[in-house]
Design a protein around this motif. Structure first.
Motif, PDB file in Angstrom:
ATOM      1  N   GLY A  37       0.781  -1.236   0.000  1.00 11.03           N
ATOM      2  CA  GLY A  37       0.000   0.000   0.000  1.00 11.03           C
ATOM      3  C   GLY A  37       0.806   1.275   0.000  1.00 11.03           C
ATOM      4  N   CYS A  38       1.900   1.328  -0.778  1.00 13.80           N
ATOM      5  CA  CYS A  38       2.738   2.533  -0.763  1.00 13.80           C
ATOM      6  C   CYS A  38       2.167   3.641  -1.640  1.00 13.80           C
ATOM      7  CB  CYS A  38       4.166   2.204  -1.197  1.00 13.80           C
ATOM      8  SG  CYS A  38       4.340   1.789  -2.933  1.00 13.80           S
ATOM      9  N   GLU A  39       1.245   3.312  -2.526  1.00 13.48           N
ATOM     10  CA  GLU A  39       0.511   4.290  -3.361  1.00 13.48           C
ATOM     11  C   GLU A  39       1.351   4.928  -4.459  1.00 13.48           C
ATOM     12  OE1 GLU A  39      -1.733   7.104  -1.057  1.00 13.48           O
ATOM     13  OE2 GLU A  39      -2.275   5.601   0.429  1.00 13.48           O
ATOM     14  N   ILE A  40       2.582   4.467  -4.672  1.00 11.30           N
ATOM     15  CA  ILE A  40       3.425   5.095  -5.700  1.00 11.30           C
ATOM     16  C   ILE A  40       2.842   4.836  -7.092  1.00 11.30           C
ATOM     17  CG2 ILE A  40       5.720   5.058  -6.759  1.00 11.30           C
ATOM     18  CD1 ILE A  40       6.872   4.593  -3.987  1.00 11.30           C
ATOM     19  N   ASN A  84       0.129   7.246  -7.951  1.00  9.45           N
ATOM     20  CA  ASN A  84       0.662   8.565  -8.232  1.00  9.45           C
ATOM     21  C   ASN A  84       1.191   8.704  -9.656  1.00  9.45           C
ATOM     22  OD1 ASN A  84       1.043  11.059  -6.976  1.00  9.45           O
ATOM     23  ND2 ASN A  84       3.237  10.683  -6.849  1.00  9.45           N
ATOM     24  N   VAL A  85       1.733   7.618 -10.235  1.00  8.99           N
ATOM     25  CA  VAL A  85       2.325   7.729 -11.575  1.00  8.99           C
ATOM     26  C   VAL A  85       1.361   7.330 -12.691  1.00  8.99           C
ATOM     27  CG1 VAL A  85       4.699   7.374 -10.796  1.00  8.99           C
ATOM     28  CG2 VAL A  85       3.342   5.420 -11.547  1.00  8.99           C
ATOM     29  N   CYS A 137       0.703   1.363 -20.291  1.00 17.21           N
ATOM     30  CA  CYS A 137       1.965   2.111 -20.375  1.00 17.21           C
ATOM     31  C   CYS A 137       3.051   1.524 -19.478  1.00 17.21           C
ATOM     32  CB  CYS A 137       1.743   3.582 -20.033  1.00 17.21           C
ATOM     33  SG  CYS A 137       1.428   3.895 -18.299  1.00 17.21           S
ATOM     34  N   THR A 138       2.696   0.680 -18.545  1.00 19.64           N
ATOM     35  CA  THR A 138       3.598  -0.014 -17.595  1.00 19.64           C
ATOM     36  C   THR A 138       4.292   0.899 -16.587  1.00 19.64           C
ATOM     37  OG1 THR A 138       5.645  -0.027 -18.911  1.00 19.64           O
ATOM     38  CG2 THR A 138       4.090  -1.845 -19.287  1.00 19.64           C
ATOM     39  N   ASN A 139       3.838   2.159 -16.481  1.00 16.69           N
ATOM     40  CA  ASN A 139       4.438   3.041 -15.472  1.00 16.69           C
ATOM     41  C   ASN A 139       4.344   2.442 -14.071  1.00 16.69           C
ATOM     42  OD1 ASN A 139       5.147   4.975 -17.250  1.00 16.69           O
ATOM     43  ND2 ASN A 139       3.781   6.557 -16.478  1.00 16.69           N
ATOM     44  N   LEU A 196       6.796  -0.340 -13.485  1.00 13.22           N
ATOM     45  CA  LEU A 196       8.186   0.099 -13.389  1.00 13.22           C
ATOM     46  C   LEU A 196       8.519   0.648 -12.010  1.00 13.22           C
ATOM     47  CD1 LEU A 196       8.723   1.875 -16.814  1.00 13.22           C
ATOM     48  CD2 LEU A 196       9.930  -0.120 -16.001  1.00 13.22           C
ATOM     49  N   VAL A 197       7.605   1.411 -11.417  1.00  8.22           N
ATOM     50  CA  VAL A 197       7.940   2.037 -10.143  1.00  8.22           C
ATOM     51  C   VAL A 197       7.607   1.171  -8.933  1.00  8.22           C
ATOM     52  CG1 VAL A 197       7.763   4.418 -10.959  1.00  8.22           C
ATOM     53  CG2 VAL A 197       5.763   3.307  -9.985  1.00  8.22           C
ATOM     54  N   GLU A 257       7.869  -3.475  -4.997  1.00 10.62           N
ATOM     55  CA  GLU A 257       7.785  -4.923  -4.752  1.00 10.62           C
ATOM     56  C   GLU A 257       7.739  -5.718  -6.057  1.00 10.62           C
ATOM     57  OE1 GLU A 257       7.717  -6.371  -1.555  1.00 10.62           O
ATOM     58  OE2 GLU A 257       8.226  -4.366  -0.901  1.00 10.62           O
TER      59      GLU A 257
END
Lengths: 214, 73
Positions: free
Chosen positions: B17-20, B23-24, B54-56, B59-60, B63
């Motif tokens: 649950g880091c939410e990154i 965001n992207v 887009c696989t963003n 990528l980020v 985990e």
């Protein structure tokens, strides 16, 4: 990403990673390749030994900033100066993450950590160490670069840099050094998204991204 | 031009649950769930079907638990 790079180069079965003490010990859980533990900061020395005994293997170290830039500075600098054919993956998050967020040599000015609760004071605690610039001056180093992984575009760039580093190692060009500026949200006491924003705003101006020696 | 539609598969048991990823995501396809996984973290899930593949997010993801599939129409 490191594993993707190795897979692209088809080096998965002949690579040996060296992870010393720090959060980097978790690398064993994430990477399904041969790994070797080293004493704190001594990964370059262990990697040197492995590479000299088995020169046809690809050898890399996976080190944090407390490890590479503080405890293992001597090993790092001398391995780079000898031009050992190993790749350094240097994860710079500005603190000692695993032990509880203490100040590391790479901690930024005025940055709070558990051992600098009022922020790092340059007069009494010294300046943040730019390790990549430092080793780029050494003749043994073939490639020194600084990357980050907090946006998708930077992740792609970073992977390219790692691929290049391993290729140069295969060509016996000398030491390759990839610094990755990253965050430690539990150590910085921030939420992950907030930590990435802080990283972009504060870390990147002091640690500019790009190839320093190529 | 062929249209590309994507689909995201998330290993929710490993999500912390880091939410990154949220965001992207350029199309706001992902959102944090109201349910939690067995470790008590709410996890990322797809809410819209406007994913472009887009696989963003993949990528980020720290985990690396996100798999993105693409399908042409």
């Amino acid at each position: 990403m490191l594993m993707e790079a190795l897979e692209d180069l088809n080096l998965g079965d002949e690579t040996i990673g060296v992870a010393p003490v720090g959060c980097s010990v978790f690398a064993y859980h994430y990477m399904d390749i041969d790994m070797q533990q080293a004493a704190h900061g001594r990964a370059p020395a262990v990697a040197t030994g492995i590479k000299r005994v088995m020169p046809d293997k690809t050898v890399f170290t996976y080190q944090g900033d407390g490890d590479l830039a503080a405890i293992g500075t001597a090993e790092t600098i001398h391995a780079c100066n000898r031009g050992e054919n190993i790749t350094f993956i240097f994860i710079n998050n500005g603190i000692y993450g695993m032990t509880g967020g203490q100040m590391a040599p790479t901690t930024l000015e005025n940055m709070k950590s558990s051992t600098s609760p009022y922020g790092r004071d340059l007069k009494s605690m010294g300046h943040p160490l730019k390790m990549t610039e430092l080793v780029a001056n050494l003749n043994g180093v073939a490639y020194a670069t600084r990357q980050a992984v907090h946006t998708p575009a930077l992740v792609r760039k970073c992977k390219k840099a790692i691929v290049k580093a391993f290729k140069l190692q295969k060509e016996n060009k000398g030491t390759t050094f990839v610094e990755i500026v990253t965050n430690c949200n539990s150590g910085w006491k921030m939420r992950p998204v907030q930590a990435n924003e802080w990283l972009q705003k504060n870390m990147i101006p002091y640690y500019p991204l790009g190839d320093i020696k190529k | 031009m062929a249209k590309v539609r994507g689909a995201v598969e998330i290993d929710i048991e490993k999500c912390k649950g880091c939410e990154i990823c949220i965001n992207v995501c350029p199309t706001k396809t992902l959102k944090m769930s109201e349910a939690v996984n067995s470790k008590g973290y709410s996890f990322a899930e797809m809410i819209n079907d406007n994913c472009t593949g887009c696989t963003n997010c993949a990528l980020v993801c720290p985990e690396t638990i996100i798999t993105v599939y693409r399908k042409k129409f």
